[in-house]
Design an enzyme around this catalytic site. Structure first.
Site, PDB file in Angstrom:
ATOM      1  N   ASN A 531       0.829  -1.198   0.000  1.00 27.49           N
ATOM      2  CA  ASN A 531       0.000   0.000   0.000  1.00 27.49           C
ATOM      3  C   ASN A 531       0.867   1.252   0.000  1.00 27.49           C
ATOM      4  O   ASN A 531       1.468   1.598   1.027  1.00 27.49           O
ATOM      5  CB  ASN A 531      -0.904  -0.013   1.237  1.00 27.49           C
ATOM      6  CG  ASN A 531      -1.930   1.107   1.216  1.00 27.49           C
ATOM      7  OD1 ASN A 531      -1.737   2.154   0.602  1.00 27.49           O
ATOM      8  ND2 ASN A 531      -3.044   0.877   1.908  1.00 27.49           N
ATOM      9  N   ASN A 578       6.860  -9.619   8.468  1.00 23.86           N
ATOM     10  CA  ASN A 578       5.631  -9.380   9.215  1.00 23.86           C
ATOM     11  C   ASN A 578       4.391  -9.289   8.342  1.00 23.86           C
ATOM     12  O   ASN A 578       3.290  -9.134   8.856  1.00 23.86           O
ATOM     13  CB  ASN A 578       5.804  -8.086  10.033  1.00 23.86           C
ATOM     14  CG  ASN A 578       4.580  -7.740  10.832  1.00 23.86           C
ATOM     15  OD1 ASN A 578       4.154  -8.512  11.684  1.00 23.86           O
ATOM     16  ND2 ASN A 578       3.983  -6.582  10.546  1.00 23.86           N
ATOM     17  N   TYR A 655      -5.564 -20.019   7.733  1.00 23.00           N
ATOM     18  CA  TYR A 655      -4.733 -19.067   8.465  1.00 23.00           C
ATOM     19  C   TYR A 655      -3.907 -19.801   9.521  1.00 23.00           C
ATOM     20  O   TYR A 655      -2.688 -19.597   9.650  1.00 23.00           O
ATOM     21  CB  TYR A 655      -5.629 -18.017   9.124  1.00 23.00           C
ATOM     22  CG  TYR A 655      -4.890 -17.018   9.981  1.00 23.00           C
ATOM     23  CD1 TYR A 655      -4.728 -17.229  11.346  1.00 23.00           C
ATOM     24  CD2 TYR A 655      -4.363 -15.856   9.427  1.00 23.00           C
ATOM     25  CE1 TYR A 655      -4.060 -16.316  12.140  1.00 23.00           C
ATOM     26  CE2 TYR A 655      -3.682 -14.937  10.215  1.00 23.00           C
ATOM     27  CZ  TYR A 655      -3.536 -15.169  11.567  1.00 23.00           C
ATOM     28  OH  TYR A 655      -2.871 -14.266  12.344  1.00 23.00           O
ATOM     29  N   LYS A 659       0.232 -20.135   9.711  1.00 19.21           N
ATOM     30  CA  LYS A 659       1.013 -19.671  10.858  1.00 19.21           C
ATOM     31  C   LYS A 659       1.741 -20.821  11.550  1.00 19.21           C
ATOM     32  O   LYS A 659       2.847 -20.642  12.066  1.00 19.21           O
ATOM     33  CB  LYS A 659       0.096 -18.938  11.839  1.00 19.21           C
ATOM     34  CG  LYS A 659      -0.501 -17.648  11.271  1.00 19.21           C
ATOM     35  CD  LYS A 659       0.587 -16.659  10.864  1.00 19.21           C
ATOM     36  CE  LYS A 659       0.031 -15.317  10.440  1.00 19.21           C
ATOM     37  NZ  LYS A 659       1.082 -14.344  10.065  1.00 19.21           N
ATOM     38  N   VAL A 689      -4.138  -8.822  18.477  1.00 21.01           N
ATOM     39  CA  VAL A 689      -3.549  -7.487  18.402  1.00 21.01           C
ATOM     40  C   VAL A 689      -4.443  -6.637  17.514  1.00 21.01           C
ATOM     41  O   VAL A 689      -4.786  -7.021  16.388  1.00 21.01           O
ATOM     42  CB  VAL A 689      -2.127  -7.531  17.814  1.00 21.01           C
ATOM     43  CG1 VAL A 689      -1.515  -6.131  17.801  1.00 21.01           C
ATOM     44  CG2 VAL A 689      -1.248  -8.486  18.609  1.00 21.01           C
ATOM     45  N   THR A 691      -5.018  -4.350  14.981  1.00 22.14           N
ATOM     46  CA  THR A 691      -4.352  -3.708  13.854  1.00 22.14           C
ATOM     47  C   THR A 691      -5.397  -3.430  12.774  1.00 22.14           C
ATOM     48  O   THR A 691      -6.604  -3.599  12.993  1.00 22.14           O
ATOM     49  CB  THR A 691      -3.256  -4.625  13.284  1.00 22.14           C
ATOM     50  OG1 THR A 691      -3.873  -5.793  12.723  1.00 22.14           O
ATOM     51  CG2 THR A 691      -2.270  -5.038  14.376  1.00 22.14           C
TER      52      THR A 691
END
Length: 801
Positions: A531, A578, A655, A659, A689, A691
């Site tokens: 982005n 990340n 997902y 991970k 978290v 975000t």
């Protein structure tokens, strides 16, 4: 003058292992002068039971069993730790035994002598520690009858039949007396003083070449240059000027070592290695202090050669098992070289340097700095060996194909004599175990030793480079005979501009981590994100950073960005992988198809970003860290996993799979990357978290107490980037040197170091450990222990039949 010793005794050169902790001659003399001299008091109160002995010291091994296992050769043990096989050679009389019951464990300072010289004042617990001390030179594996003859006598009353062991015997006695603050009598002190006459290391002090056309090439000098273990397995060939080493049955080993030492220098070995699985040809430089530099040529891997460096008997991270591919087999004739100075350690094949280690890449405290002997070794994997060692060696030898033969055509040795400019007559090297560095090694016979020593301008070897058998190393590429390695950069903590990459660094955890690192003033940051608007905004928060628009799922896009950063900065020190997305599709959704038509392909975007991109990022990070001036040492990669990588996640199975894959990727890469290149890799497994991966309405579904603050993520990543000693909330500590391969779960304001799931049973543990690089390291250490017993110290003597 030897700190840790293994002696070679008798004409058959049986292997003798001595206990640890024997001080050098100088150290022993210093300790002797500090001992209290007092009469020995025998008041008749001694009882052996006052010293509880043969207590458990390790697992299910008692002190006696531990010493039998430690000091024997080829020892195998049962479930109860008692030996089921092996041999033991007594350092006092040179006799070799194959039955454990024939071997006694001698207390160097007998229990009765200890009682009369101070131990009568001890507690029972203190006497038990003394009687079971396996960490110092107190317990020795010896012939039972010889031990009986010694009894409780001090050195002024009894000394070993072999005079060649007297120096080490006296040094060990003194060390034990000093450790436990025991007194000595005046006659005992005098006897010890007389026994302390340890020989120095004789030096080559020049350039010598051995073509091995006959035994005369070995024994032409008065000192007889070489010691041969098991002469029946060594044969000279006059026709092709070669020395043949062979093994024909399990348990056989050929060890040929020099009597002289070099103190910095260059050695080249012209060799045809032995072929066959489980067969290893080794070309070795080895010091009395336990340092070892070697080439290992595995008969099961004929297109590869390996190098290793061991400091004080332990493999040094980043130098272990470095492998070089070859275009002709190791069974062809090749010239393997080792050049060792105070600044560099250079390995070469056929005249071309393939690897250079410099001080800094190997810590200065672990740099080889004491004189080394030269050795040739042919050894084999045994049926009793550790599974990891068997795997490393390519399996058990096929003895139906024996003998296995290595051919040594020529060895050239150039001794730089510690930088001595002018040699006179005989050269010998003296040093104390507490020496500060190579400058403290005394060179007897040197007229002019410089105050400092740069890389010597001693002529290179006379062996011509070979045009066949071109090869390249796994870490450097050589062409046209030129070394492509660059000079070493300063250590990281001295460089204020460490290069760092943040993937997914324009928002969330990546951006917060960039802020934390930027605040230290030690990093030049590059932020990767898809982005561009988020990237431009991020630069307002991280001044001085650079933004790169990158699609992490596209290798061309990602690799060009890595290249641009490296070309700009000239190095790469830290990568935070990340980038991540949540699973926006349902794996469970029913597909509408006609008849038996297959459903559409599943959406793999989550795997592409969360897992595959981590693989390619790690791959590129590894490459550019290796190209950096530090060659990868202390480079760090942190990959973002998730608590979903540790626990099942029914709602987002892909997902969770991605991970979990990150965690196991990190755990699988950690040991090889760290030990081969010095690169550290970790995984963080955050809880929830807040975000920008979800919108507010989605985040509001979670109770506030379940969130992990983003600044906790950033501080944890910084902890991993800094490295060194660290601790989790449970009190579990990780020491410097073990700070790699961590999976760190982060929940709330706490972090936890998480281990992999336990093995289901011992068989599964053996299966997995047999394939692990860590087990291979342990196996190598075991090999070096065997090597130490065979070669660390050569004591020459004559034993009557």
């Amino acid at each position: 003058m030897k700190a840790v010793l293994a002696a070679v005794l008798s004409s058959a050169l049986a292997v003798v292992a001595l206990p640890p902790g024997i001080p050098s001659e100088a150290r022993a003399r210093s300790l002797l002068s500090s001992l209290t001299v007092a009469p020995t008091i025998n008041d008749g109160t001694y009882d052996r039971d006052l010293f509880p002995h043969w207590s458990a010291v390790e697992g299910n091994c008692n002190a006696r069993e531990f010493v039998l296992r430690r000091d024997g050769d080829g020892v195998t043990v049962g479930n109860n730790c008692y030996p089921t096989g092996g041999t033991w050679t007594c350092p006092f009389d040179g006799e070799t035994h194959s039955i454990p019951s024939d071997v006694s464990i001698d207390h160097m300072v007998p229990l009765h002598n200890a009682w009369m010289t101070g131990a009568s004042e001890w507690t029972t617990a203190e006497r038990e520690a003394f009687a079971n001390d396996v960490d110092g030179p107190q317990l020795w594996a010896v012939t039972g009858t010889t031990n009986s003859r010694k009894g409780s006598d001090a050195p002024d009353e009894w000394q070993p039949p072999l005079t060649s062991i007297h120096c080490q015997y006296a040094a060990a006695w003194i060390q034990v007396k000093s450790t436990y603050d025991l007194t000595v009598s005046s006659s005992e002190q005098a006897a010890l003083e007389e026994m302390l006459d340890c020989p120095p290391d004789p030096g080559f002090a020049d350039a010598e070449a051995f073509d091995f056309s006959s035994s005369s090439s070995w024994d032409s000098s008065p000192d007889n240059t070489w010691i041969i273990k098991d002469e029946d397995l060594v044969e000279f060939h006059d026709d092709d000027k070669a020395l043949e080493l062979k093994v024909e049955a399990e348990g056989q080993e050929v060890w040929v070592s020099s009597r002289q030492y070099l103190f910095f220098g260059k050695v080249t070995f012209e060799v045809e290695a032995a072929a066959g699985q489980g067969i290893v040809t080794a070309l070795v430089l080895k010091s009395d202090s336990g340092d070892e530099i070697d080439w290992e040529l595995l008969g099961a891997s004929e297109m590869e050669a390996q190098t290793n460096y061991f400091h004080d008997g332990d493999a040094v991270p980043n130098t272990y098992n470095t492998t070089y591919a070859m275009n002709t087999t190791i069974t062809d004739t090749h010239v393997y070289g080792i050049e060792w100075t105070d600044e560099t350690l250079i390995f070469s094949i056929d005249g071309l340097d393939v690897k250079t280690w410099r001080v800094g890449q190997i810590p200065g405290s672990k740099w080889p700095q004491t004189p080394m002997l030269v050795a040739l070794r042919l050894w084999t994997i045994r049926s009793s060996d550790d599974p990891g060692l068997v795997t490393w060696g390519g399996g058990q030898p096929s003895w139906d194909s024996a003998p296995f033969t290595a051919t040594i055509h020529r060895v050239e040795i150039e001794d730089y004599a510690g930088g001595c400019r002018e040699i006179e007559d005989r050269v010998e090297y003296f040093y104390d175990e507490n020496f500060g560095g190579w400058e403290d090694v005394q060179v007897s016979g040197c007229k002019g030793k410089p105050a400092d020593m740069l890389t010597p301008s001693v002529p290179s070897g006379t062996m011509p480079p070979r045009s066949d058998g071109w090869y390249e190393s796994s870490t450097t590429t050589a062409s046209s005979g030129e070394n492509t390695e660059e000079p070493e950069a300063p250590p990281k903590d001295e460089d204020p501009d460490d290069g760092s990459l943040m993937l997914g660094g324009a928002s969330g955890m990546g951006l917060e981590t960039a802020k934390v690192l930027q605040a230290t003033g030690n990093w030049k940051l590059h932020l990767f994100d898809l982005n561009p608007k988020a990237g431009e905004a991020a630069l307002q928060s991280v001044p001085g950073a650079e933004f790169h628009q990158v699609n992490v799922t596209n290798y061309e896009s990602l690799s060009k960005a890595f290249q641009k950063v490296f070309d700009t900065e000239g190095c790469l020190d830290f990568v935070f992988a990340n980038a991540g997305i949540v699973e926006r599709h349902s794996f469970y959704e029913k597909a509408e198809t006609k008849g038996s038509e297959p459903p559409p392909a599943p959406n793999m975007a989550t795997l592409d970003v969360n897992m595959n991109a981590v693989v390619t990022t790690t791959y590129l990070a590894m490459h550019y860290m290796r190209l950096s001036p530090h060659k990868g040492k202390d480079g760090t990669i942190v990959a973002t996993s998730s608590c979903g990588g540790l626990y099942p996640s029914q709602y987002t199975p892909i997902y969770a799979a991605s991970k979990a894959g990150v965690v196991n990727l990190v755990r699988s890469l950690a040991f090889p990357l760290h030990h081969n290149d010095g690169i550290k890799i970790h995984a963080i497994c955050p809880g929830t978290v807040r975000t920008n991966l979800l919108v507010d309405s989605e985040w509001n579904m979670f109770p506030a107490k379940y969130f992990t603050p983003v600044d906790k993520i950033a501080s944890t990543v910084k902890m991993l980037a800094d490295g060194g000693a660290m601790e989790d909330v449970t009190g579990r500590k990780v020491t410097a040197g073990e700070d790699y391969g961590l999976a760190v779960e982060i929940h709330g304001t706490k972090h936890y170091f998480r281990d992999h799931v336990p093995f289901c049973d011992d068989d599964m543990r053996s299966i997995m450990m047999a394939t692990s690089m860590e087990n291979q390291q342990k196996a190598f250490d075991e090999v070096k222990k065997r090597s130490t017993r065979a070669s660390t110290e050569h004591v020459e003597t004559t034993v009557s039949a």
